[in-house]
Scaffold this active site. Sequence first.
Site, PDB file in Angstrom:
ATOM      1  N   LYS A 121       0.824  -1.215   0.000  1.00  0.00           N
ATOM      2  CA  LYS A 121       0.000   0.000   0.000  1.00  0.00           C
ATOM      3  C   LYS A 121       0.854   1.259   0.000  1.00  0.00           C
ATOM      4  CE  LYS A 121      -2.886  -3.174   0.276  1.00  0.00           C
ATOM      5  NZ  LYS A 121      -1.886  -4.176   0.567  1.00  0.00           N
ATOM      6  N   SER A 469      -4.372 -11.386  -1.767  1.00  0.00           N
ATOM      7  CA  SER A 469      -2.955 -11.082  -1.932  1.00  0.00           C
ATOM      8  C   SER A 469      -2.556 -11.336  -3.371  1.00  0.00           C
ATOM      9  CB  SER A 469      -2.129 -11.965  -0.997  1.00  0.00           C
ATOM     10  OG  SER A 469      -0.767 -11.932  -1.348  1.00  0.00           O
TER      11      SER A 469
END
Length: 553
Positions: A121, A469
């Site tokens: 992120k 993921s």
Amino acid sequence: MKSDNVKVGVDRAPNKSLMYALGLTEEEISRPLIGVVSSYNEIVPGHMHLDKIAEAVKAGVRAAGGTPILFPAIAVCDGIAMGHIGMKYSLVTRDLIADSTEAMAIAHQFDGLVMVPNCDKNVPGLLMAAARINVPTIFCAGGPMLAGRLPDGRRTCLSHMFEAVGAYHAGKLDEEGVQSYVEHACPSCGSCSGMYTANSMNCLTEAIGMALRGNGTIPAPYSARIRLAKETGMQIMKLVEQDIRPRDIMTEAAFHNAETVDMALGCSTNTMLHLPAIAHEAGVDISFDMANEISGKTPNLCHLAPAGDTFMEDLEAAGGVYAVMKELTKGDLLDTSVMTVSGKTVGENIANADNLNTDIIRPFDDPFMKTGGIAVLKGNIAPDGCVVKQSAVLPEMMKHEGPARVFDSEDDAIRVIYDGGIKAGDVVVIRYEGPKGGPGMREMLNPTSAIAGMGLDASVALITDGRFSGATRGASIGHVSPEAASGGPIGLVNEGDIIAIDIANKTIELKVSDEELEERRKTWVCPEPKVKTGYLARYAKLVSSADKGAILD
């Protein structure tokens, strides 16, 4: 210079006095002030070496006549945060990173910025900040981890590590075998070694034009990464001099290029969250539907882990992102006229790129797949769409129909999976894990890797309003929109309902009549929020749906 606002004239003498307090000389203060945004910390393996990268950037800035000034950005290790409440705090840091970087950069009036990110992120958060602040900016990531190697010589990585846990619960691997993966899967600093989210975003940063060649692929331990950092520090001074800004680079055409490279590389499904959010900050609109349009004409040229058994170091040796882009020009799929932080166009950047290994980067006319790595599906269970990494789906699971096994949280699902309660043919449904419902839209690597590790990836699908993921493989379909907590149809699924998935035709259908769904909606009640205080509670009130990039309204 922008920094004149804090250092020039008698009225700014008090501001300047505080620069003296920093130990800066008159000569240093007179030069352009370059903010070096370092994401270094001691808990994220991808960031443990960023102090050295940042120092190399600073050396480059000084060599080119600027004054580098370091300030921090936070970062979460998704692998360490996985499988517990910590994962609720992963996606939400993207906005914290963007907001805090905006605050630091504007408060101190930097003339330019060098972003030093690496993991999931952190990269999109800093790209969002770059577009929002819009002063000359360039990126230099920390680079990918080297692949691991087991004692028997097999290469390995983090996705294998998670799947080893599933194999253990299925009785296929003992504790000693699991420990072998623990000791060998992650052998160095850097972002985990497959085409997971961090490496996907670092490659796309290069593809969109915001970083120099090698940003996405030069391994973290290589000295070439230090040289790249120095070159990046020097290049920011040229961008400041020429006043080339992020929004000059991150245009609509550049985002189309990035999505095209995304499809060719077989990137993480998380790019479908991050590219729209970055584009939003740059004043560009990216829709879910655009993904299928681009995927439909873009061949998938790479099968790095988890889709295959090759790794980021192999992509670097094969020619890196530029070699992939050069292949794509054979189909006239890129706008090569757009500007980049090199000061040159995409076409000029890739002119001398060569594909050095056609097993790693398939030729344009001999791809792994004729369509791109990601597909967006739609149907009555996901009217606004959902996402699958089709390049990592086994051929026999491209079309699947089976009974729903319904769970209202990841925790409930993983217990049943580990206990052997999921059977061949099932469709696991995990809901109330979206941006609002989570809150925070947790990644589901534990359940997907458990399914794969148990050998069920050829017979079981998983759908969720949460996300996956980049290390996830199989028929794992995420970002179901609208999410359950917003009244989406995924919240109306009952145990045993039949769900039909057809990835090739981009459809996903709940085999229940509209009339029956309407009856169920009359009695549907949204559960109480899972988190009622703190940042997550505020985030849940502001966040948009996954198909919009989970941006904050």
